[in-house]
Design a protein around this motif. Structure first.
Motif, PDB file in Angstrom:
ATOM      1  N   VAL A  45      -3.245 -13.857  -3.246  1.00 50.54           N
ATOM      2  CA  VAL A  45      -1.826 -13.517  -3.295  1.00 50.54           C
ATOM      3  C   VAL A  45      -1.023 -14.788  -3.057  1.00 50.54           C
ATOM      4  O   VAL A  45      -1.148 -15.419  -2.006  1.00 50.54           O
ATOM      5  CB  VAL A  45      -1.462 -12.454  -2.239  1.00 50.54           C
ATOM      6  N   HIS A  46      -0.192 -15.149  -4.061  1.00 52.89           N
ATOM      7  CA  HIS A  46       0.698 -16.302  -3.928  1.00 52.89           C
ATOM      8  C   HIS A  46       2.132 -15.804  -4.075  1.00 52.89           C
ATOM      9  O   HIS A  46       2.510 -15.276  -5.140  1.00 52.89           O
ATOM     10  CB  HIS A  46       0.404 -17.343  -5.006  1.00 52.89           C
ATOM     11  N   MET A  47       2.920 -15.968  -3.020  1.00 55.06           N
ATOM     12  CA  MET A  47       4.340 -15.596  -3.047  1.00 55.06           C
ATOM     13  C   MET A  47       5.117 -16.789  -2.518  1.00 55.06           C
ATOM     14  O   MET A  47       5.511 -16.848  -1.350  1.00 55.06           O
ATOM     15  CB  MET A  47       4.568 -14.342  -2.209  1.00 55.06           C
ATOM     16  N   MET A  48       5.333 -17.754  -3.397  1.00 58.78           N
ATOM     17  CA  MET A  48       5.889 -19.050  -3.003  1.00 58.78           C
ATOM     18  C   MET A  48       7.397 -19.100  -3.267  1.00 58.78           C
ATOM     19  O   MET A  48       7.870 -18.691  -4.332  1.00 58.78           O
ATOM     20  CB  MET A  48       5.190 -20.165  -3.767  1.00 58.78           C
ATOM     21  N   ARG A  49       8.117 -19.625  -2.252  1.00 57.35           N
ATOM     22  CA  ARG A  49       9.569 -19.817  -2.329  1.00 57.35           C
ATOM     23  C   ARG A  49      10.291 -18.523  -2.709  1.00 57.35           C
ATOM     24  O   ARG A  49      11.291 -18.525  -3.440  1.00 57.35           O
ATOM     25  CB  ARG A  49       9.920 -20.952  -3.296  1.00 57.35           C
ATOM     26  N   CYS A  50       9.779 -17.429  -2.180  1.00 55.59           N
ATOM     27  CA  CYS A  50      10.392 -16.121  -2.418  1.00 55.59           C
ATOM     28  C   CYS A  50      11.290 -15.741  -1.240  1.00 55.59           C
ATOM     29  O   CYS A  50      11.146 -16.267  -0.139  1.00 55.59           O
ATOM     30  CB  CYS A  50       9.316 -15.054  -2.628  1.00 55.59           C
ATOM     31  N   ARG A  51      12.203 -14.791  -1.501  1.00 55.85           N
ATOM     32  CA  ARG A  51      13.059 -14.249  -0.432  1.00 55.85           C
ATOM     33  C   ARG A  51      12.752 -12.760  -0.308  1.00 55.85           C
ATOM     34  O   ARG A  51      12.849 -12.012  -1.297  1.00 55.85           O
ATOM     35  CB  ARG A  51      14.527 -14.464  -0.765  1.00 55.85           C
ATOM     36  N   MET A  52      12.393 -12.359   0.928  1.00 56.68           N
ATOM     37  CA  MET A  52      11.980 -10.974   1.150  1.00 56.68           C
ATOM     38  C   MET A  52      12.642 -10.441   2.418  1.00 56.68           C
ATOM     39  O   MET A  52      12.722 -11.147   3.429  1.00 56.68           O
ATOM     40  CB  MET A  52      10.456 -10.899   1.318  1.00 56.68           C
ATOM     41  N   PRO A  53      13.083  -9.185   2.405  1.00 55.62           N
ATOM     42  CA  PRO A  53      13.630  -8.574   3.617  1.00 55.62           C
ATOM     43  C   PRO A  53      12.533  -8.030   4.524  1.00 55.62           C
ATOM     44  O   PRO A  53      12.714  -7.038   5.235  1.00 55.62           O
ATOM     45  CB  PRO A  53      14.507  -7.449   3.058  1.00 55.62           C
ATOM     46  N   GLY A  54      11.387  -8.676   4.508  1.00 50.00           N
ATOM     47  CA  GLY A  54      10.228  -8.242   5.280  1.00 50.00           C
ATOM     48  C   GLY A  54       8.998  -8.253   4.394  1.00 50.00           C
ATOM     49  O   GLY A  54       9.092  -8.303   3.162  1.00 50.00           O
ATOM     50  N   LEU A  55       7.837  -8.210   5.024  1.00 54.47           N
ATOM     51  CA  LEU A  55       6.567  -8.118   4.296  1.00 54.47           C
ATOM     52  C   LEU A  55       5.577  -7.386   5.190  1.00 54.47           C
ATOM     53  O   LEU A  55       5.269  -7.845   6.298  1.00 54.47           O
ATOM     54  CB  LEU A  55       6.026  -9.503   3.932  1.00 54.47           C
ATOM     55  N   VAL A  56       5.111  -6.231   4.701  1.00 54.08           N
ATOM     56  CA  VAL A  56       4.173  -5.418   5.476  1.00 54.08           C
ATOM     57  C   VAL A  56       2.785  -5.575   4.864  1.00 54.08           C
ATOM     58  O   VAL A  56       2.529  -5.111   3.749  1.00 54.08           O
ATOM     59  CB  VAL A  56       4.604  -3.941   5.487  1.00 54.08           C
ATOM     60  N   ALA A  57       1.890  -6.263   5.596  1.00 54.21           N
ATOM     61  CA  ALA A  57       0.515  -6.455   5.133  1.00 54.21           C
ATOM     62  C   ALA A  57      -0.457  -6.124   6.252  1.00 54.21           C
ATOM     63  O   ALA A  57      -1.507  -6.770   6.382  1.00 54.21           O
ATOM     64  CB  ALA A  57       0.331  -7.879   4.625  1.00 54.21           C
ATOM     65  N   SER A  58      -0.147  -5.150   7.062  1.00 56.01           N
ATOM     66  CA  SER A  58      -1.021  -4.744   8.169  1.00 56.01           C
ATOM     67  C   SER A  58      -2.335  -4.206   7.621  1.00 56.01           C
ATOM     68  O   SER A  58      -2.356  -3.364   6.717  1.00 56.01           O
ATOM     69  CB  SER A  58      -0.335  -3.668   9.008  1.00 56.01           C
ATOM     70  N   GLY A  59      -3.438  -4.719   8.155  1.00 52.02           N
ATOM     71  CA  GLY A  59      -4.756  -4.240   7.748  1.00 52.02           C
ATOM     72  C   GLY A  59      -5.175  -4.666   6.360  1.00 52.02           C
ATOM     73  O   GLY A  59      -6.235  -4.247   5.877  1.00 52.02           O
ATOM     74  N   THR A  60      -4.392  -5.497   5.708  1.00 57.96           N
ATOM     75  CA  THR A  60      -4.705  -5.913   4.339  1.00 57.96           C
ATOM     76  C   THR A  60      -5.913  -6.849   4.318  1.00 57.96           C
ATOM     77  O   THR A  60      -6.069  -7.699   5.196  1.00 57.96           O
ATOM     78  CB  THR A  60      -3.493  -6.633   3.721  1.00 57.96           C
ATOM     79  N   ARG A  61      -6.724  -6.703   3.273  1.00 54.87           N
ATOM     80  CA  ARG A  61      -7.826  -7.632   3.061  1.00 54.87           C
ATOM     81  C   ARG A  61      -7.530  -8.435   1.792  1.00 54.87           C
ATOM     82  O   ARG A  61      -7.338  -7.866   0.709  1.00 54.87           O
ATOM     83  CB  ARG A  61      -9.162  -6.914   2.907  1.00 54.87           C
ATOM     84  N   VAL A  62      -7.483  -9.775   1.970  1.00 56.81           N
ATOM     85  CA  VAL A  62      -7.255 -10.673   0.845  1.00 56.81           C
ATOM     86  C   VAL A  62      -8.529 -11.476   0.651  1.00 56.81           C
ATOM     87  O   VAL A  62      -8.945 -12.234   1.536  1.00 56.81           O
ATOM     88  CB  VAL A  62      -6.055 -11.609   1.111  1.00 56.81           C
TER      89      VAL A  62
END
Length: 539
Positions: free
Chosen positions: A113-130
């Motif tokens: 997962v690449h999310m570069m130079r993005c603007r987010m009002p939060g990011l929920v990745a609890s328990g995520t496997r990458v």
């Protein structure tokens, strides 16, 4: 999803996905390239989140001979990108994108997962496997970044990331597991608490030049953190709020070189029970406004405070209580402002500098093998007497033992004599009087030559007195020869008989003088014998 319902930019993305091609919706107008200008972007840059979900969930088959992927730049994502519990087998790469709602990857299993130079009002990745890297470089996340319980098989890159959640959790990463390095450097900032308790990092944890701001609580809460290699909080690292590393484990070295910490009302750096396999550097410009504590920590190499500045006037500025370290370099740039607690620490080599000795120390129970510089007993006694707890016997005994181990018996005796004198100050008046006489006469037994001088004085004094006033003969039938010198010597010697004392007996005040010589001879003789024994049985 029906392809006929897609907008032109969505159709471009849909058609590019099977071949993993990139779609760039960025404007040719330089004034509209920055995600901060997203409010001025037109529909030609809008992508609905449900389109991304459909592609990532397998709505389109990969083209033969290509690796399918979502690669998108310069888009505004409308709606909720919800991949909760999804199985995503293709890479996701978003650059310079803006999200209207926080993406949800809750308990998803994802490729890189690449999310570069993005603007987010939060990011929920609890328990995520990458299964690859999680790359958030240069992004801005407000409202909290949630990575608690997540597992990242590659690198977690948050270089240049801005986390904004004042008064809350800027980063919630309890029990996070990263198999490789974690980067929070190159301008990484967090306004809010950064939480990584119980997290595990398989490589290095790099917070070089990071700026953390949470003055009302913990800026970095990392209790029980495990870092397999090195941990860097240096190169301009700063924190408003406390740094909590209690019970953390670092497999390499821990660097706070030049770091600036501020928590004036509490503990700026709490590293109690920390374990570091090599060295810890809080040096070369390290500054702390608030307490620094390594109580119960274990450092296999050196703990360096060279050139540090520690300020906590109202309490303990530096606590090394129960620390175990091979070496401690306690040579700050200036005198520590506050108490330095070394009680019950175990240090093989303690290096300090008289020019920067703290005004207030706690030394009871401190164990060390070597002091550098060793200094004279007089100088080191000035160090001991800075103890805020007053007289404690153990620091004197430890210092005397160190001098004796170096073959400096005279310095060792000076320390033990000082111990007796300082103890006398804590005693009642009767004991003080007795102690004063012991000090004057025999130096508490640590000045045998003083006792020998008193013996010589007694011998001369008795010889003169009894030469002028010859004692009476006990048996008038005997007419022995009287010798004042040998008579006095007979009185002084606690054992042996020179044939004078049992024949002659003084009367009146001279009998009192003779008895005084006998008592003092006994006491002084034992002192001289004890001193000689110590000299012959030198450790």
């Amino acid at each position: 999803m029906n392809i006929d319902e897609l907008s032109p930019p969505e159709r471009r993305l849909w058609e590019a996905f099977p071949r993993g091609e990139s779609v760039d919706l960025s404007s040719t107008d330089p004034g509209l390239s920055d995600p901060a200008t997203a409010d001025r972007w037109g529909p030609d840059r809008y992508i609905r989140a449900e389109v991304l979900v459909a592609l990532l969930a397998g709505a389109v088959e990969p083209e033969s001979g290509h690796v399918a992927a979502v690669r998108l730049s310069g888009a505004r994502i409308l709606g909720s990108l919800n991949l909760g519990h999804a199985q995503v087998d293709v890479p996701l790469a978003l650059t310079n994108c803006v999200f209207d709602e926080a993406p949800h990857f809750y308990w998803a299993s994802m490729d890189s997962v690449h999310m570069m130079r993005c603007r987010m009002p939060g990011l929920v990745a609890s328990g995520t496997r990458v299964d690859g890297h999680l790359w958030l470089e240069g992004s801005q996340v407000s409202g909290g970044l949630l990575l608690d319980g997540a597992h990242i098989a590659g690198i977690l890159n948050m270089s240049g990331v801005h986390l904004l959640n004042p008064g809350g959790d800027a980063l919630l990463a309890d029990r996070l597991s990263v198999d490789a390095n974690v980067y929070c450097d190159q301008g990484f900032t967090a306004n809010g608490e950064v939480r990584v308790p119980g997290a595990r990092v398989g490589g290095q944890l790099i917070l070089r030049k990071a700026r953390l701001h949470n003055p009302s609580g913990a800026a970095l809460y990392a209790s029980r953190l495990e870092v397999a290699a090195n941990m860097f909080c240096d190169g301009g690292f700063s924190a408003q709020g406390s740094i909590r590393l209690r019970g953390a484990r670092v497999g390499g070295y821990l660097s706070f070189v030049g770091a600036r910490l501020s928590c004036p009302e509490g503990i700026a750096l709490n590293a109690d029970d920390l374990a570091v396999e090599t060295d810890v550097y809080c040096s070369d410009g390290f500054t702390s406004h608030g307490g620094v504590t390594f109580a119960g920590a274990r450092v296999s190499g050196q703990l360096s405070l060279r050139g540090a500045r520690l300020h906590n006037d109202s309490g303990t500025a530096l606590s090394l209580q129960r620390l175990q370290a091979e070496e401690v370099l306690l040579r700050p740039a200036e005198q520590v402002k506050g108490v330095t607690d070394l009680s019950f620490a175990k240090i093989n080599l303690l290096r300090d500098d008289p020019a920067t000795w703290p005004e207030r120390l706690q030394l009871d129970g401190l164990q060390y093998e070597t002091l550098e510089p060793p200094l004279t007993a007089r100088d080191r006694l000035n160090w001991l007497r800075r103890d805020t707890d007053g007289y404690q016997p153990q620091p004197y005994e430890r210092l005397a033992q160190t001098y004796r181990a170096l073959g400096l018996d005279a310095d060792g005796r000076s320390v033990l004599l000082a111990k007796a004198r300082d103890r006398r100050k804590t005693q009642g008046i009767p004991r003080k009087i007795v102690g004063w006489f012991q000090d004057v006469l025999v130096g508490y037994g640590y000045r045998p030559f003083r006792a020998a001088s008193w013996l010589m004085f007694l011998l001369v004094f008795g010889t003169i007195v009894f030469s002028l006033h010859r004692p009476a003969i006990l048996n008038e039938d005997d007419h022995p020869h009287f010798n004042a010198f040998f008579y006095t010597l007979d009185l002084i010697l606690p054992i042996g008989d020179l044939g004078q004392e049992r024949v002659f007996a003084p009367e009146g005040v001279y009998q009192w003088i003779a008895n005084l010589i006998v008592i003092m001879g006994f006491v002084l003789g034992l002192t001289v014998a004890a001193g000689a024994t110590r000299a012959l049985s030198r450790e």
